[in-house]
Design a protein around this motif. Structure first.
Motif, PDB file in Angstrom:
ATOM      1  N   LEU A  42       0.868  -1.172   0.000  1.00 46.05           N
ATOM      2  CA  LEU A  42       0.000   0.000   0.000  1.00 46.05           C
ATOM      3  C   LEU A  42       0.900   1.215   0.000  1.00 46.05           C
ATOM      4  N   ILE A  43       0.691   2.100  -0.976  1.00 44.07           N
ATOM      5  CA  ILE A  43       1.507   3.303  -1.091  1.00 44.07           C
ATOM      6  C   ILE A  43       0.561   4.495  -1.204  1.00 44.07           C
ATOM      7  N   LEU A  44       0.728   5.451  -0.302  1.00 39.82           N
ATOM      8  CA  LEU A  44      -0.115   6.641  -0.324  1.00 39.82           C
ATOM      9  C   LEU A  44       0.610   7.766  -1.037  1.00 39.82           C
ATOM     10  N   ASP A  45      -0.079   8.443  -1.942  1.00 45.81           N
ATOM     11  CA  ASP A  45       0.424   9.676  -2.539  1.00 45.81           C
ATOM     12  C   ASP A  45      -0.262  10.817  -1.799  1.00 45.81           C
ATOM     13  N   VAL A  46       0.531  11.658  -1.161  1.00 42.85           N
ATOM     14  CA  VAL A  46       0.020  12.744  -0.340  1.00 42.85           C
ATOM     15  C   VAL A  46       0.399  14.066  -1.002  1.00 42.85           C
ATOM     16  N   VAL A  47      -0.582  14.946  -1.192  1.00 44.10           N
ATOM     17  CA  VAL A  47      -0.359  16.261  -1.779  1.00 44.10           C
ATOM     18  C   VAL A  47      -0.931  17.298  -0.822  1.00 44.10           C
ATOM     19  N   ASP A  48      -0.079  18.216  -0.423  1.00 42.82           N
ATOM     20  CA  ASP A  48      -0.491  19.266   0.505  1.00 42.82           C
ATOM     21  C   ASP A  48      -1.199  18.699   1.732  1.00 42.82           C
ATOM     22  N   GLY A  49      -0.678  17.576   2.230  1.00 36.93           N
ATOM     23  CA  GLY A  49      -1.196  16.997   3.456  1.00 36.93           C
ATOM     24  C   GLY A  49      -2.469  16.193   3.318  1.00 36.93           C
ATOM     25  N   ARG A  50      -2.890  15.938   2.082  1.00 38.63           N
ATOM     26  CA  ARG A  50      -4.108  15.153   1.863  1.00 38.63           C
ATOM     27  C   ARG A  50      -3.774  13.898   1.082  1.00 38.63           C
ATOM     28  N   ILE A  51      -4.343  12.787   1.484  1.00 40.84           N
ATOM     29  CA  ILE A  51      -4.172  11.555   0.721  1.00 40.84           C
ATOM     30  C   ILE A  51      -4.954  11.715  -0.574  1.00 40.84           C
ATOM     31  N   MET A  52      -4.227  11.689  -1.697  1.00 45.08           N
ATOM     32  CA  MET A  52      -4.853  11.903  -2.996  1.00 45.08           C
ATOM     33  C   MET A  52      -5.035  10.600  -3.777  1.00 45.08           C
ATOM     34  N   TYR A  53      -4.187   9.621  -3.489  1.00 43.81           N
ATOM     35  CA  TYR A  53      -4.207   8.394  -4.268  1.00 43.81           C
ATOM     36  C   TYR A  53      -3.661   7.277  -3.405  1.00 43.81           C
ATOM     37  N   ILE A  54      -4.268   6.099  -3.512  1.00 42.39           N
ATOM     38  CA  ILE A  54      -3.783   4.918  -2.791  1.00 42.39           C
ATOM     39  C   ILE A  54      -3.453   3.863  -3.831  1.00 42.39           C
ATOM     40  N   GLU A  55      -2.178   3.485  -3.886  1.00 42.67           N
ATOM     41  CA  GLU A  55      -1.760   2.400  -4.769  1.00 42.67           C
ATOM     42  C   GLU A  55      -1.883   1.102  -3.984  1.00 42.67           C
ATOM     43  N   ILE A  56      -2.594   0.146  -4.560  1.00 41.92           N
ATOM     44  CA  ILE A  56      -2.803  -1.148  -3.935  1.00 41.92           C
ATOM     45  C   ILE A  56      -2.224  -2.189  -4.870  1.00 41.92           C
ATOM     46  N   LEU A  57      -1.154  -2.841  -4.438  1.00 39.19           N
ATOM     47  CA  LEU A  57      -0.423  -3.784  -5.291  1.00 39.19           C
ATOM     48  C   LEU A  57      -0.341  -5.151  -4.621  1.00 39.19           C
ATOM     49  N   GLY A  58      -0.427  -6.195  -5.442  1.00 40.70           N
ATOM     50  CA  GLY A  58      -0.216  -7.546  -4.944  1.00 40.70           C
ATOM     51  C   GLY A  58      -1.296  -8.028  -3.990  1.00 40.70           C
ATOM     52  N   ARG A  59      -2.521  -7.564  -4.193  1.00 37.09           N
ATOM     53  CA  ARG A  59      -3.637  -7.966  -3.333  1.00 37.09           C
ATOM     54  C   ARG A  59      -4.825  -8.321  -4.214  1.00 37.09           C
ATOM     55  N   PRO A  60      -5.750  -9.147  -3.705  1.00 38.97           N
ATOM     56  CA  PRO A  60      -6.938  -9.467  -4.497  1.00 38.97           C
ATOM     57  C   PRO A  60      -7.793  -8.218  -4.716  1.00 38.97           C
ATOM     58  N   PRO A  61      -8.628  -8.214  -5.746  1.00 37.60           N
ATOM     59  CA  PRO A  61      -9.494  -7.058  -5.998  1.00 37.60           C
ATOM     60  C   PRO A  61     -10.370  -6.751  -4.782  1.00 37.60           C
ATOM     61  N   LEU A  62     -10.623  -5.457  -4.566  1.00 40.86           N
ATOM     62  CA  LEU A  62     -11.475  -5.037  -3.460  1.00 40.86           C
ATOM     63  C   LEU A  62     -12.941  -5.193  -3.835  1.00 40.86           C
ATOM     64  N   ARG A  63     -13.757  -5.491  -2.828  1.00 39.39           N
ATOM     65  CA  ARG A  63     -15.210  -5.530  -2.995  1.00 39.39           C
ATOM     66  C   ARG A  63     -15.802  -4.405  -2.161  1.00 39.39           C
ATOM     67  N   ARG A  64     -16.860  -3.801  -2.679  1.00 38.15           N
ATOM     68  CA  ARG A  64     -17.579  -2.790  -1.895  1.00 38.15           C
ATOM     69  C   ARG A  64     -18.161  -3.456  -0.656  1.00 38.15           C
ATOM     70  N   HIS A  65     -18.183  -2.737   0.445  1.00 38.86           N
ATOM     71  CA  HIS A  65     -18.741  -3.244   1.686  1.00 38.86           C
ATOM     72  C   HIS A  65     -20.195  -3.648   1.464  1.00 38.86           C
ATOM     73  N   GLY A  66     -20.546  -4.853   1.875  1.00 42.29           N
ATOM     74  CA  GLY A  66     -21.908  -5.336   1.714  1.00 42.29           C
ATOM     75  C   GLY A  66     -22.187  -5.991   0.378  1.00 42.29           C
ATOM     76  N   GLN A  67     -21.235  -5.935  -0.549  1.00 43.12           N
ATOM     77  CA  GLN A  67     -21.412  -6.543  -1.868  1.00 43.12           C
ATOM     78  C   GLN A  67     -21.071  -8.025  -1.759  1.00 43.12           C
ATOM     79  N   PRO A  68     -21.925  -8.912  -2.278  1.00 44.28           N
ATOM     80  CA  PRO A  68     -21.608 -10.340  -2.219  1.00 44.28           C
ATOM     81  C   PRO A  68     -20.416 -10.692  -3.104  1.00 44.28           C
ATOM     82  N   GLU A  69     -19.725 -11.759  -2.731  1.00 42.71           N
ATOM     83  CA  GLU A  69     -18.602 -12.236  -3.557  1.00 42.71           C
ATOM     84  C   GLU A  69     -19.153 -12.774  -4.863  1.00 42.71           C
TER      85      GLU A  69
END
Length: 72
Positions: A42-69
């Motif tokens: 997990l790599i955060l790109d921070v611009v002016d103190g705000r998290i602008m982008y989250i790089e997610i590498l080497g992990r299974p795809p994310l599911r929305r909370h409450g979404q069935p597999e």
């Protein structure tokens, strides 16, 4: 983001604590904050103190909370 991926937000908060990055914003400009989760990267790109982008590498795809597999 917390509503959609609450587990990811909790993990990011814990990893930021471990990296002594408790008090974002840290200052102006851009920086990357590489974190060391138990799996993947997990790599955060921070611009002016705000998290602008989250790089997610080497992990299974994310599911929305409450979404069935898929496949069920």
């Amino acid at each position: 983001m917390r509503e959609v991926f609450p587990d990811l937000v909790d993990e990011l908060a814990a990893l930021l604590e471990a990296e002594e990055e408790r008090e974002l914003p840290f200052g102006p400009g851009h920086r990357c904050v590489p974190l060391l989760p138990s799996s993947g990267d997990l790599i955060l790109d921070v611009v002016d103190g705000r998290i602008m982008y989250i790089e997610i590498l080497g992990r299974p795809p994310l599911r929305r909370h409450g979404q069935p597999e898929q496949g069920r």
